[in-house]
Write a protein that holds these residues in place. Sequence first.
Motif, short mmCIF file in Angstrom:
data_model
loop_
_atom_site.label_atom_id
_atom_site.label_comp_id
_atom_site.label_asym_id
_atom_site.label_seq_id
_atom_site.Cartn_x
_atom_site.Cartn_y
_atom_site.Cartn_z
N GLU A 29 0.94 2.80 6.18
CA GLU A 29 0.67 1.54 6.87
C GLU A 29 0.58 0.38 5.89
OE1 GLU A 29 -2.92 2.44 8.91
OE2 GLU A 29 -1.93 3.46 10.60
N HIS A 30 -0.03 0.63 4.73
CA HIS A 30 -0.18 -0.44 3.75
C HIS A 30 1.16 -0.79 3.12
CE1 HIS A 30 -3.87 -2.40 2.15
NE2 HIS A 30 -2.98 -2.93 1.33
N ILE A 31 1.99 0.22 2.87
CA ILE A 31 3.31 -0.06 2.32
C ILE A 31 4.13 -0.87 3.32
CG2 ILE A 31 5.51 1.01 1.68
CD1 ILE A 31 3.97 3.17 0.26
N SER A 32 3.97 -0.57 4.61
CA SER A 32 4.65 -1.36 5.64
C SER A 32 4.25 -2.83 5.57
CB SER A 32 4.34 -0.80 7.03
OG SER A 32 4.88 0.50 7.19
N SER A 33 2.97 -3.07 5.30
CA SER A 33 2.52 -4.47 5.18
C SER A 33 3.12 -5.14 3.95
CB SER A 33 1.00 -4.54 5.14
OG SER A 33 0.49 -4.05 3.91
N PHE A 34 3.29 -4.36 2.86
CA PHE A 34 3.93 -4.92 1.66
C PHE A 34 5.38 -5.30 1.93
CE2 PHE A 34 0.98 -2.34 -1.34
CZ PHE A 34 0.03 -3.34 -1.28
N LEU A 35 6.01 -4.60 2.89
CA LEU A 35 7.42 -4.82 3.17
C LEU A 35 7.70 -6.06 4.01
CD1 LEU A 35 8.55 -1.15 3.82
CD2 LEU A 35 9.30 -2.61 1.95
N GLN A 222 6.14 10.19 6.31
CA GLN A 222 4.85 10.13 6.98
C GLN A 222 4.74 8.89 7.84
OE1 GLN A 222 5.00 10.31 3.58
NE2 GLN A 222 4.67 12.49 3.25
N GLY A 223 4.10 9.02 9.00
CA GLY A 223 3.78 7.87 9.82
C GLY A 223 4.98 7.19 10.42
N GLY A 224 6.13 7.84 10.44
CA GLY A 224 7.30 7.26 11.09
C GLY A 224 8.02 6.23 10.27
N LEU A 225 7.68 6.11 8.96
CA LEU A 225 8.33 5.10 8.14
C LEU A 225 9.79 5.42 7.87
CD1 LEU A 225 5.70 4.08 5.48
CD2 LEU A 225 6.59 2.71 7.33
N ALA A 226 10.18 6.67 8.12
CA ALA A 226 11.58 7.04 7.85
C ALA A 226 12.52 6.44 8.87
CB ALA A 226 11.72 8.56 7.86
N ARG A 227 11.99 5.94 9.98
CA ARG A 227 12.85 5.46 11.05
C ARG A 227 13.11 3.97 10.92
NH1 ARG A 227 9.33 8.99 13.71
NH2 ARG A 227 8.00 7.29 14.42
N GLY A 228 14.37 3.63 10.71
CA GLY A 228 14.78 2.24 10.78
C GLY A 228 14.38 1.37 9.62
#
Length: 519
Positions: A29-35, A222-228
């Motif tokens: 989740e935190h990496i997603s925020s960095f993105l 993990q956490g669905g980050l592989a999608r899209g």
Amino acid sequence: MIYTEVVSFDLNGVQIKTTVTNELKVLDEHISSFLQPTDNNRTKVIGFDMEWRPPFMLEPAIFQLCDGNSCLIFHLHPKISVPLSLRNFLRQPNYTFVGCGIKDDFEYLKKHSGIGCKNAVELGTLAATLMDKPHLGFCGVDELAFVVNKLDLHKYRPLNLAFDWDSYPLSEELAKLATVNVYSYHKIGSALFERQSYEASPLSIPLLQRSSGDESITLGPQGGLARGMSSRGPAAVSSVGGPNGYSNLSERASYSPREDLTPRYVPNRFAGPTAYDQSSAPEHSVNYRNRDLGSADRFLDRPVVNPPPARAQETALSQNTSFEKGLSEEKLQKMSMAAIKEYYSARDVNEVVLCVKDLNSPSFHPSMVYHWVTDSFERKDTERDLLAKLLIDLVKSHDGTLSQPQLIKGLESVLSTLEDFVMDAPRAPEYLGRIFAKAITEHVASLKEIGLLIRDGGEESSSRLQFGLAADILGSTLEVIQTEKGDAFLNEIQTSSNLQLKTFRPPEPIKSRKLEKFL
């Protein structure tokens, strides 16, 4: 034990939110925020740091990242490999990771875990190049933060703290220390890149790790980050290597501390004394003398940094020994520095022993100690601790690879030139005190021997006393011994040494807060 803690720390009036966790879902989740893209669509700067798991420092224990809005401290479980989402994030071509010692971290990660980084920039090198001040290439985060951002980090440095990065959960003190470091990396890097953009000068800043190819980077699973989620375009290999069009270089060639040309500020021998107080603002703490920090052009270029010999006889002996084997002093220095750098990476004492024996030059050993110790002034606490352990180990075992007199003579040379190093490394007296403390607690040298060495050893001993250096070194030594062994042990060795601490006091009005609390 699975845990996640969200804490907030104040840094010069700025509240920094930090997430400390060992949960993969929270990491994703935190990496997603960095993105999330930046407002100005510029390359995003991420502060990066990491710590290694004791006792052998062979496995990563802590990953620290900061984008300026929030910080993440990921506590890696010893039985879990580095998550794929983190691996892939570090390979993102449109992100630049900045730090102090980041080169060594990624070299070790690449060698032992196969983890690479698209764009990693050493802040000291970047600052030295952009600001045209070569000595910044040797500075740590405290000095860089003050020069670049006018941030005073000294007051956020704990005096007594056990660096147990493997404890669960991570202590609040360590979380704060990690936050201050990685947030400062982000601020320094952002300010430097902004400076380059403003000045619009095309400089070549070496990037440390870079993979070729146009492969898409996928975050997950993990956490669905592989999608899209994939990289925003192909990675440029030979054109744009970093923020604002920096070129790609495979090796860090511009500055290598004390290996190539070593800048030295010319000390002002006639300047009056200035009080040294490490808890005060950096403009006071960086000066044991009234030196002109603005005179960045006043330096000497020396191809090889050699310690001042205690006796001319020893220099002749060293030259004779080197000549017999056909190795110059410069070659011996390079071989010994290669050995210590490999040790920081592999943590293999036996390999260092073999390297030292290959030198086949016992008379060079004091110089070797000098180069290792002065090089450690610009490294991380973890590496400085490893060096202290190594020096003691080489003296106490391995068939006396390093003798006690050789160790002492090398440390004496460090003391002789310490005034030159405090310009770039204001905490050098504290770092040297840690080594002295280790030698005392491991019974390699007595407190009396170390005390007399600090006060009277080598050249410039009178100025060490006059400007408070000797007091700070001894105070730091006693402070470490007190923390690690307790008051009873400290009182016992002080009594048996019959060392008069008051003789280390500098003349008024200079005060050493480190020593005063033991008087």
